[in-house]
Design a protein around this motif. Structure first.
Motif, PDB file in Angstrom:
ATOM      1  N   UNK A   1      -0.012  -4.682   9.429  1.00 31.24           N
ATOM      2  CA  UNK A   1      -1.414  -3.779   8.821  1.00 31.24           C
ATOM      3  C   UNK A   1      -1.982  -5.189   8.141  1.00 31.24           C
ATOM      4  N   UNK A   2      -2.926  -5.459   8.395  1.00 30.74           N
ATOM      5  CA  UNK A   2      -3.614  -6.751   8.406  1.00 30.74           C
ATOM      6  C   UNK A   2      -4.740  -6.132   7.438  1.00 30.74           C
ATOM      7  N   UNK A   3      -5.417  -4.952   7.904  1.00 32.53           N
ATOM      8  CA  UNK A   3      -6.364  -4.424   7.706  1.00 32.53           C
ATOM      9  C   UNK A   3      -7.856  -4.765   6.266  1.00 32.53           C
TER      10      UNK A   3
ATOM     11  N   UNK B   1      -6.328  -7.305   2.679  1.00 33.09           N
ATOM     12  CA  UNK B   1      -5.740  -8.516   1.829  1.00 33.09           C
ATOM     13  C   UNK B   1      -4.328  -9.247   2.022  1.00 33.09           C
ATOM     14  N   UNK B   2      -3.408  -7.250   2.316  1.00 30.33           N
ATOM     15  CA  UNK B   2      -1.767  -7.758   2.719  1.00 30.33           C
ATOM     16  C   UNK B   2      -2.042  -7.460   3.819  1.00 30.33           C
ATOM     17  N   UNK B   3      -0.835  -8.837   4.083  1.00 29.20           N
ATOM     18  CA  UNK B   3      -0.575  -8.873   5.263  1.00 29.20           C
ATOM     19  C   UNK B   3       1.014  -8.098   5.337  1.00 29.20           C
ATOM     20  N   UNK B   4       1.428  -7.455   6.293  1.00 28.19           N
ATOM     21  CA  UNK B   4       2.638  -6.766   5.989  1.00 28.19           C
ATOM     22  C   UNK B   4       3.253  -5.993   7.943  1.00 28.19           C
ATOM     23  N   UNK B   5       4.542  -6.462   7.309  1.00 31.77           N
ATOM     24  CA  UNK B   5       5.674  -6.206   8.615  1.00 31.77           C
ATOM     25  C   UNK B   5       6.785  -5.387   8.524  1.00 31.77           C
ATOM     26  N   UNK B   6       6.862  -4.301   9.103  1.00 33.13           N
ATOM     27  CA  UNK B   6       7.842  -3.444   9.360  1.00 33.13           C
ATOM     28  C   UNK B   6       8.705  -3.162  10.382  1.00 33.13           C
ATOM     29  N   UNK B   7      10.045  -3.065  10.262  1.00 29.06           N
ATOM     30  CA  UNK B   7      10.817  -2.510  11.864  1.00 29.06           C
ATOM     31  C   UNK B   7      11.080  -1.252  11.133  1.00 29.06           C
TER      32      UNK B   7
ATOM     33  N   UNK C   1      -4.556   3.619  14.061  1.00 22.79           N
ATOM     34  CA  UNK C   1      -6.358   4.035  12.858  1.00 22.79           C
ATOM     35  C   UNK C   1      -4.877   4.291  11.501  1.00 22.79           C
ATOM     36  N   UNK C   2      -6.210   2.558  10.432  1.00 21.61           N
ATOM     37  CA  UNK C   2      -5.597   2.514   9.506  1.00 21.61           C
ATOM     38  C   UNK C   2      -5.648   4.398   8.810  1.00 21.61           C
ATOM     39  N   UNK C   3      -6.278   4.465   8.519  1.00 27.15           N
ATOM     40  CA  UNK C   3      -6.074   6.554   8.169  1.00 27.15           C
ATOM     41  C   UNK C   3      -5.252   7.195   8.468  1.00 27.15           C
ATOM     42  N   UNK C   4      -4.927   7.183   9.725  1.00 27.59           N
ATOM     43  CA  UNK C   4      -3.860   8.030  10.662  1.00 27.59           C
ATOM     44  C   UNK C   4      -2.693   7.142   9.834  1.00 27.59           C
ATOM     45  N   UNK C   5      -2.118   6.161  10.009  1.00 25.67           N
ATOM     46  CA  UNK C   5      -0.643   6.050   9.303  1.00 25.67           C
ATOM     47  C   UNK C   5      -1.039   5.711   8.168  1.00 25.67           C
ATOM     48  N   UNK C   6      -2.013   5.398   6.829  1.00 24.84           N
ATOM     49  CA  UNK C   6      -1.430   6.773   5.719  1.00 24.84           C
ATOM     50  C   UNK C   6      -1.131   8.139   5.553  1.00 24.84           C
TER      51      UNK C   6
ATOM     52  N   UNK D   1       5.763   8.373  -1.302  1.00 21.15           N
ATOM     53  CA  UNK D   1       6.493   7.189  -2.838  1.00 21.15           C
ATOM     54  C   UNK D   1       5.911   6.276  -2.358  1.00 21.15           C
ATOM     55  N   UNK D   2       5.878   5.637  -3.705  1.00 28.26           N
ATOM     56  CA  UNK D   2       5.065   4.887  -4.276  1.00 28.26           C
ATOM     57  C   UNK D   2       4.782   3.559  -2.961  1.00 28.26           C
ATOM     58  N   UNK D   3       5.905   3.478  -2.640  1.00 33.01           N
ATOM     59  CA  UNK D   3       6.046   1.945  -1.682  1.00 33.01           C
ATOM     60  C   UNK D   3       5.307   2.150   0.083  1.00 33.01           C
ATOM     61  N   UNK D   4       5.210   3.294  -0.397  1.00 28.67           N
ATOM     62  CA  UNK D   4       4.475   3.755   1.314  1.00 28.67           C
ATOM     63  C   UNK D   4       2.760   4.175   0.649  1.00 28.67           C
ATOM     64  N   UNK D   5       2.669   4.076  -0.250  1.00 34.21           N
ATOM     65  CA  UNK D   5       0.536   4.940  -0.620  1.00 34.21           C
ATOM     66  C   UNK D   5       0.011   3.614  -0.556  1.00 34.21           C
ATOM     67  N   UNK D   6      -0.073   2.242  -0.883  1.00 29.37           N
ATOM     68  CA  UNK D   6      -0.941   1.474  -0.565  1.00 29.37           C
ATOM     69  C   UNK D   6      -0.508   0.592   0.944  1.00 29.37           C
ATOM     70  N   UNK D   7      -0.868  -0.160   0.752  1.00 26.79           N
ATOM     71  CA  UNK D   7      -1.180  -0.877   2.692  1.00 26.79           C
ATOM     72  C   UNK D   7      -0.425  -1.131   3.024  1.00 26.79           C
ATOM     73  N   UNK D   8       0.399  -0.553   3.627  1.00 26.74           N
ATOM     74  CA  UNK D   8       2.201  -0.853   4.507  1.00 26.74           C
ATOM     75  C   UNK D   8       1.809  -0.779   5.848  1.00 26.74           C
ATOM     76  N   UNK D   9       2.873  -1.354   5.817  1.00 29.96           N
ATOM     77  CA  UNK D   9       3.372  -1.869   7.693  1.00 29.96           C
ATOM     78  C   UNK D   9       3.981  -0.335   8.335  1.00 29.96           C
ATOM     79  N   UNK D  10       4.987   0.142   7.509  1.00 25.79           N
ATOM     80  CA  UNK D  10       5.755   1.396   7.985  1.00 25.79           C
ATOM     81  C   UNK D  10       4.905   1.904   8.368  1.00 25.79           C
TER      82      UNK D  10
END
Length: 341
Positions: free
Chosen positions: A9-11, A13-19, A110-115, A302-311
């Protein structure tokens, strides 16, 4: 067979990677870019440069935290858009090169779909309740404010949206007017907890249907402060908490009024929120109150999945992987879109 998805996820200002293993999040690493605070907002060129610096260390950390090697990956999913084009180019270029070198499928999200897909996140040793189709989702962030009828993982109907500012954007702009640090939304939320939400009132737009407008509310707030500061130069400092509580109430009430209307008129009582603003304490309280009042079945990430994140990108990627919905190497990222991919 274990199917591991690496997500990028790099849409913004946060660079995120998840497995992920299926919808179970094994790691979710986020590198924040503090450089933007001094400018009061994200500087696109600085964001893309920081993504270039962060992406390899973040991916390496995600693989190590998940305790797997890159050879065990089944596919790589990435945010194609919408977002800042320079930032998206870093994530998409890395993902295309990685998929090509490892000979694994490439999946665009799609970023919104990801949310929205964050609502389906699971963690090791836990079984979280997830919504059933169809459900309503208020996707609300710094870039989007939409009411979406979710019929399936990728069958989304936008029934309401902002015609100008997104709710998160309104929070940040109002915080800037008050001289609060960036990002302003969390600062307003914290200060609002010490203030009176009925201390002040501001003009709100009343649009037909399910659409939103926040630019008029922002202008009303600006003119209100302009007049008050003429009377007292310290007005903001003396009333900071009450101002934050009052403007937050106006924004949350606006969001909830349309969401309640949509639920009543569609008959759908499974209702969710997603996106960065879903971390707002007042919005979550409003959802819990509505659950009791309207007999809703609510879902909040959960809070950790609210903001931009790769999960969240990985979950969407997993469902696309199961469908064999792969991307090609010639695709390009997009800054804006009116449909969900």
């Amino acid at each position: 067979m274990n199917e591991y998805i690496l997500a990028i996820e790099s849409s913004c200002d946060d660079t995120s990677a998840a497995v992920l293993r299926g919808t179970t999040v094994l790691s979710n690493i986020i590198a924040n870019q503090e450089v933007h605070r001094q400018y009061g907002g994200v500087v696109p060129e600085l964001a893309s440069r920081a993504h270039q610096q962060n992406i390899i260390p973040v991916v390496d950390a995600a693989l190590k935290h998940a305790n797997i090697t890159k050879k065990e990956l089944s596919a790589i999913a990435f945010t194609r858009g919408p977002g800042l084009l320079g930032s998206l180019l870093v994530g998409s270029s890395f993902s295309k090169a990685f998929a090509l070198s490892m000979n694994i499928p490439l999946i665009e999200v799609n970023h919104t779909n990801g949310h929205i897909m964050a609502l389906f996140a699971q963690e090791e040793g836990e079984i979280s309740k997830v919504p059933e189709f169809p459900f309503l989702c208020l996707a609300v962030s710094g870039g989007h404010t939409q009411i979406i009828k979710v019929k399936d993982y990728f069958d989304l109907e936008i029934i309401g949206k902002t015609i100008d500012d997104a709710a998160g954007e309104a929070f940040d702009k109002i915080a800037k007017i008050m001289g609060l640090p960036y990002p302003g939304g969390p600062v307003i939320d914290k200060l609002a907890q010490e203030g009176n939400p009925k201390a002040f009132s501001f003009s709100r737009a009343h649009l037909p249907g399910y659409n939103y407008s926040f630019s008029g509310l922002k202008t009303s707030f600006l003119y209100f402060l302009r007049d008050k500061l003429k009377e007292d130069a310290d007005f903001i400092e003396k009333n900071k908490s009450d101002l934050c509580a009052s403007i937050q109430r106006e924004i949350i009430d606006t969001l909830m009024d349309k969401l309640v209307k949509a639920s009543k008129e569609t008959g759908i009582r499974q209702v969710a929120i997603a996106g960065g603003v879903s971390a707002n304490s007042a919005l979550k309280k409003a959802m819990y109150d509505a659950e009791k009042k309207y007999k809703w079945d609510i879902f909040i990430p959960k809070f950790k999945f609210c903001t931009d994140n790769a999960a969240m990108i990985g979950i969407a990627g997993y469902f696309k992987y199961k469908n064999g919905d792969y991307a090609t190497q010639d695709l390009t990222p997009y800054a804006r879109t009116t449909t969900q991919k």
